[in-house]
Motif scaffolding. Structure first.
Motif, PDB file in Angstrom:
ATOM      1  N   THR A 260      41.740  42.866  -0.968  1.00 13.99           N
ATOM      2  CA  THR A 260      42.174  43.776  -2.027  1.00 13.99           C
ATOM      3  C   THR A 260      41.573  45.159  -1.820  1.00 13.99           C
ATOM      4  OG1 THR A 260      42.354  41.955  -3.606  1.00 13.99           O
ATOM      5  CG2 THR A 260      42.192  44.171  -4.522  1.00 13.99           C
ATOM      6  N   MET A 261      40.274  45.218  -1.548  1.00 11.41           N
ATOM      7  CA  MET A 261      39.616  46.505  -1.326  1.00 11.41           C
ATOM      8  C   MET A 261      40.222  47.243  -0.140  1.00 11.41           C
ATOM      9  SD  MET A 261      36.932  47.303  -3.399  1.00 11.41           S
ATOM     10  CE  MET A 261      35.459  47.920  -2.587  1.00 11.41           C
ATOM     11  N   ARG A 262      40.561  46.521   0.905  1.00 14.93           N
ATOM     12  CA  ARG A 262      41.144  47.167   2.087  1.00 14.93           C
ATOM     13  C   ARG A 262      42.507  47.772   1.772  1.00 14.93           C
ATOM     14  NH1 ARG A 262      39.171  46.199   7.115  1.00 14.93           N
ATOM     15  NH2 ARG A 262      41.266  46.196   8.035  1.00 14.93           N
ATOM     16  N   MET A 263      43.278  47.110   0.912  1.00  5.66           N
ATOM     17  CA  MET A 263      44.562  47.690   0.514  1.00  5.66           C
ATOM     18  C   MET A 263      44.374  48.901  -0.386  1.00  5.66           C
ATOM     19  SD  MET A 263      47.160  44.468  -0.109  1.00  5.66           S
ATOM     20  CE  MET A 263      46.058  43.466  -1.132  1.00  5.66           C
ATOM     21  N   LEU A 264      43.469  48.792  -1.351  1.00  6.01           N
ATOM     22  CA  LEU A 264      43.275  49.892  -2.288  1.00  6.01           C
ATOM     23  C   LEU A 264      42.679  51.117  -1.613  1.00  6.01           C
ATOM     24  CD1 LEU A 264      41.923  48.059  -5.490  1.00  6.01           C
ATOM     25  CD2 LEU A 264      44.277  48.466  -4.773  1.00  6.01           C
ATOM     26  N   SER A 265      41.891  50.906  -0.553  1.00 12.53           N
ATOM     27  CA  SER A 265      41.283  52.030   0.156  1.00 12.53           C
ATOM     28  C   SER A 265      42.125  52.493   1.343  1.00 12.53           C
ATOM     29  CB  SER A 265      39.873  51.656   0.635  1.00 12.53           C
ATOM     30  OG  SER A 265      39.912  50.522   1.484  1.00 12.53           O
TER      31      SER A 265
ATOM     32  N   SER B   1      44.373  48.834   4.899  1.00  5.31           N
ATOM     33  CA  SER B   1      45.365  47.807   5.205  1.00  5.31           C
ATOM     34  C   SER B   1      46.571  47.976   4.290  1.00  5.31           C
ATOM     35  CB  SER B   1      44.736  46.415   5.014  1.00  5.31           C
ATOM     36  OG  SER B   1      45.704  45.396   5.104  1.00  5.31           O
ATOM     37  N   GLN B   2      47.766  47.793   4.841  1.00  5.86           N
ATOM     38  CA  GLN B   2      48.985  47.921   4.047  1.00  5.86           C
ATOM     39  C   GLN B   2      49.297  46.611   3.324  1.00  5.86           C
ATOM     40  OE1 GLN B   2      50.945  50.399   3.309  1.00  5.86           O
ATOM     41  NE2 GLN B   2      50.132  51.987   4.652  1.00  5.86           N
ATOM     42  N   PRO B   3      49.770  46.674   2.071  1.00 11.78           N
ATOM     43  CA  PRO B   3      50.170  45.456   1.357  1.00 11.78           C
ATOM     44  C   PRO B   3      51.353  44.781   2.033  1.00 11.78           C
ATOM     45  CG  PRO B   3      49.972  47.347  -0.145  1.00 11.78           C
ATOM     46  CD  PRO B   3      49.934  47.886   1.241  1.00 11.78           C
ATOM     47  N   THR B   4      51.420  43.462   1.890  1.00 13.98           N
ATOM     48  CA  THR B   4      52.610  42.738   2.335  1.00 13.98           C
ATOM     49  C   THR B   4      53.767  43.001   1.386  1.00 13.98           C
ATOM     50  OG1 THR B   4      51.204  41.000   3.262  1.00 13.98           O
ATOM     51  CG2 THR B   4      53.535  40.464   2.914  1.00 13.98           C
ATOM     52  N   SER B   5      53.463  43.046   0.085  1.00 15.33           N
ATOM     53  CA  SER B   5      54.479  43.350  -0.918  1.00 15.33           C
ATOM     54  C   SER B   5      53.792  43.836  -2.184  1.00 15.33           C
ATOM     55  CB  SER B   5      55.350  42.124  -1.217  1.00 15.33           C
ATOM     56  OG  SER B   5      54.565  41.066  -1.756  1.00 15.33           O
TER      57      SER B   5
END
Length: 316
Positions: free
Chosen positions: A55-60, A63-67
């Motif tokens: 989650t942190m990697r997506m919010l920062s 990393s891109q979300p899958t959906s």
């Protein structure tokens, strides 16, 4: 307030809906909704494997979300990840300092990555030395600092670009209690300046002390959300009564406690009751003819909530 990066959506630094991250057959983050308001300290808690790091990697924007949908600092990471990262500071769990460089060089070199001029970089580096209380160590190599000083330097380096939002992954892991309190003071100073903080930590006292709101994750999903006090009151009452008996507690023993507390846990060595008034609960226990060999009454904590919601068994 600096508007270089545009106003966050409705005062939100982060706004996500149905945010999901999959790795092949594994769903690490399962359709979570997270709102982080500008200027608050937001805690993301959970056991190992709960989905916090993903989650942190997506919010920062690492990393891109899958959906799902995600807005950070009012922008879409799918289209403006680089611009968003310019407004973020990130403190990783493991210090990623340049150990062969001097303390001041760690700061000035990192500042240059964000396009600051040499003079601006030196100015910001000096400001951050003061913030981290490392002025006397400016010419010392990072490798020669104590663990606590290295942690303060890592935080200072993450702030050298004047970020609007800072992600801190286990900011005080490995620090002694005195150094932990020093780091807390520095983070509370940031919050007072309306810097948005997002923290992951395994120290429940740290989460209670720093965080305005908290999300607890387990197995990729959010299982609770609210202020620390709200989570405690809703999930653990105001006080905790711990009961030890001469023989290990059984379900039959627990059945005799029915009505004393609506919430209790039967552990191998004791029974834990979550109540409003500990003394009243203990009086009722004695009135029912139970004679525990030891009784402890204490204030409910966020750790009680964490263990109740995510379990007391290690997840590999």
């Amino acid at each position: 307030m600096d508007t270089k990066y545009g106003p966050p959506l409705d005062g939100m630094a982060v706004h996500s809906r149905e945010l999901t991250k999959r790795f092949a057959e594994l769903t690490a983050v399962d359709a979570v909704d997270i709102d982080v308001y500008t200027g608050e300290c937001f805690g993301l808690l959970g056991p190992n494997g709960a989905g916090k790091s993903s989650t942190m990697r997506m919010l920062s924007c690492i990393s891109q979300p899958t959906s799902g949908s995600l807005s950070v600092l009012g922008m879409d990471p799918r289209r403006e990840a680089s611009r968003i990262r310019g407004g973020l500071g990130i403190v990783h769990q493991e210090n990623n300092l340049d150990m062969d460089l001097k303390v001041i060089e760690n700061l000035t070199t990192y500042a240059r990555y964000f396009g600051l001029s040499r003079s601006e970089s030196r100015l910001r580096a000096r400001e951050m030395l003061g913030f981290a209380q490392l002025e006397e160590k400016a010419a010392t190599k990072a490798a020669e600092l104590s663990g606590g000083m290295q942690r303060r330097l890592a935080i200072a380096r993450a702030l050298v670009n004047s970020p609007r939002m800072v992600f801190l992954d286990e900011p005080t892991t490995g620090l002694d209690p005195q150094m932990r309190h020093v780091v807390w003071e520095r983070l509370l100073e940031l919050k007072q300046k309306q810097t948005t903080l997002m923290v992951t930590t395994h120290y429940m006292e740290e989460a209670e002390r720093l965080c305005d709101r908290i999300v607890i994750m387990d197995r990729g999903r959010i299982v609770a959300e609210g202020t620390p006090q709200m989570l405690i009151e809703e999930n653990a009452g105001q006080e905790v009564v711990e009961l030890w008996f001469a023989d290990n507690p059984t379900d039959e023993t627990a059945a005799l406690l029915s009505g004393v507390s609506e919430q209790f846990d039967v552990l191998p060595d004791r029974i834990i009751l979550y109540v409003t008034h500990g003394d009243s609960a203990v009086n009722e226990i004695h009135r029912r003819g139970l004679s525990p060999s030891r009784v402890v009454i204490r204030r409910s904590t966020l750790e009680d909530v964490f263990l109740r919601l995510t379990g007391r068994t290690l997840v590999e």
